[in-house]
Each structure stands twice: as C-alpha cells, then as structure tokens.
Design a protein around this motif. Structure first.
Motif: not given
Length: 322
Positions: A227-238, A309-318
């Motif tokens: 989801n981060a790679l598809v929508n360029l969401d760089w919300t920090t995890t690491f 951003s492709e604006g496509v919501k991708v399930p993370t499995g989490l």
C-alpha cells in the motif's frame, strides 16, 4: 483474564513499545511503565498500566522489558543517573528482557554488568512493526539462559503473537536479528527495483505487487508494504538511518566472522544514494525521518521515472477489526 504471576516493568513507548506493552496489559498482567515523554504512556494507564516517574522506580519489578532505539539509550535507562540500577543498594529486577536492536558487543556488556548485580539478561529482539504487533503477527527471537527463557516465555508469547524462537545462550538472538534486518534491506531494495522496472515497462504498481504478493515469493512483509509503494505513503515504521545502522552491523559481523556479504554491501551503497537524493527535497532532514520504503522514490529518480500515487487502496494483511 490471566493471573498475574510477576510484576512487569516496561521502558519505551515508541512505535513498537507502546503496542507491545499494551498486549501485556490486555493480557491481564501487572505492568508498570516509564517513558521519557510521559504523555505517550498515559493512554496505556487508562487500560490498566501504572506509570512511574523515572526508570529507577522500576527497580522493584520482577521482570523488566525494554524497547529503546540504541545501545546508548539502553545503557542510560539501566545505569544512568535515574536508571533502574542507579543505586548500589537498591533492589534489582531478577530478569531483564531487552527487545531492542543493539550491537552484539553492547549486548555482551549489558549482560556482564547486569550479572555483576545478580540479574539475568535475555536478548529478545522482534520482527515486525507496530501494526504487526496489533494484528498479532509480531515474532521474536530469544537468547540467554534456557531456564530463564522458560520463565519469560509466556510474556514474550503474549507480545509476539506470530511466534517465539529460542536460539540458545548469550547473544545469538542479536546475530539473528542483525541477519533479519540485513534481509529486510536487501528485500526492500530488490522490491523497489523490480517495481520500478515493471512500471517503466507499463505495468501499474498495484497490479504488479498484487501478482507478487499472490506468488510463492510474496510474504507478510511485501504485502504490508505494498500500500505504501502504490500510494507513496511514507508514514514511518522504520527510518533509513535505522536500516543503515543494521546493514552496517551486518557487514561488521561478516568481517569479524569471515563471511563475504557482497549483496549486503551493494544494498548498503544503494541506501546511501537515498541519503544523497534526500538533499533534493525541501526539508531533507524531515524526509529522512519518513519510512525507508521511500527508497522507491530514489530508485525511480535514478531510473528517469516520475512517480504518482495510484490512489488504489491495497489491503496490508494487518487490518485489525475494531
């Protein structure tokens, strides 16, 4: 609700520490918490935890867990001015369980100094991010005395819902964690390379990553990063800096043990390019505090590809049900 067998201390309420401690609280355990910024711990008090004013207030717990950023941070909360062991005559927790990612040499020193005070030390680094913790998909690798492991195992299993692996004495868990994070860096760099390759050939990122995640090469990691790679969401995890630290630890271990690591070395240089590319941003420092999956942008830059951003919501499995 479980019966409380031990009084538990917890230090560190960051992106990982808070949800990890929260699982212990929700498991019915008696958890006493300290964090440098008290406000970050206060929501956990509403769920049943007890907040203390300084690390030394945790000297009387039975088992002390720590989840901090660096070995220096760990030394400070253990042995600093207000540290858990700051007084020669103060009580000492019987068991220390450190879930942080620190160097093997630092872990050896912590074990030695704690042993001088009669305490046992367990290295228990983890695999996953805060969302993994909440979804019950965190895992842990543990090393230290086997009999002490049996004492702490139920608590670590509460934290790490996806499994706990005991690998032996001493600092072997640190080696496992370093190896794990080396793979994290290598897989991420390869993932951004092939994603840019597919997109430049005309394949939408979400379609390519959907294929990869459904293939034998897909994993919990590739799925939750998609989801981060598809929508360029760089919300920090690491952060990239933490990844660079771990790659350097891996390369240092390879040199010490005589293990050639050419793929790791190449990945380390690719990561360094990301730090250089950050200078093109309006606020390089803030950019480098974002998630390491922003490596995709550096790969695209080097490939002459403009990302959107492709604006496509991708399930993370989490996803966790409310």
């Amino acid at each position: 609700m479980q019966v409380n067998r031990h009084k538990i201390g917890w230090i560190g309420m960051g992106r990982m520490g808070y949800p990890m401690a929260e699982r212990l609280v929700k498991g019915g355990h008696d958890v006493h918490v300290w964090n440098r910024t008290r406000e970050k711990a206060e929501p956990l008090a509403k769920k049943g935890a007890t907040i203390v004013d300084k690390p030394s207030d945790l000297a009387g717990v039975d088992i002390l867990f720590t989840m901090v950023s660096t070995g220096k941070d760990l030394e400070q909360v253990y042995f600093g001015a207000d540290g858990v062991l700051n007084g020669a005559g103060s009580p000492v927790p019987k068991i220390f369980v450190d879930c942080s990612s620190i160097a093997v040499e630092q872990s050896v020193e912590m074990r030695r100094r704690l042993g001088e005070r009669g305490a046992q030390f367990m290295a228990s680094p983890v695999s996953g991010n805060g969302k993994c913790v909440k979804a019950g998909k965190l895992s842990s690798v543990v090393s230290g005395p086997a009999d002490v492991y049996e004492v702490v195992k139920p608590y670590i299993e509460t934290i790490a819902g996806n499994g706990v692996s005991y690998v032996g004495e001493g600092e072997l868990a640190r080696i496992c964690k370093i190896a794990h994070n080396v793979m994290l860096g290598v897989v991420t760099q390869n993932l951004v390379e092939i994603t840019v390759l597919a997109e430049k050939a005309g394949v939408p990122r979400h379609a390519f990553l959907d294929f990869m995640n459904n293939s034998v090469m897909g994993s919990i990691f590739t799925r939750y990063k998609s989801n981060a790679l598809v929508n360029l969401d760089w919300t920090t995890t690491f952060t990239p800096a933490l990844l660079k630290k771990d790659l350097d630890l891996g390369l240092a271990a390879g040199r010490e043990l005589g293990v050639p690591m050419p793929v790791t070395a190449t990945t380390r240089e690719a990561l360094q390019a990301h730090f250089g590319a950050a200078s093109l941003k309006a606020d390089p420092k803030a950019y480098l505090e974002e998630d390491f999956s922003a490596l995709l942008e550096t790969q695209a830059l080097l490939s002459g590809l403009k990302l959107e951003s492709e604006g496509v919501k991708v399930p993370t499995g989490l996803e966790v049900p409310e």
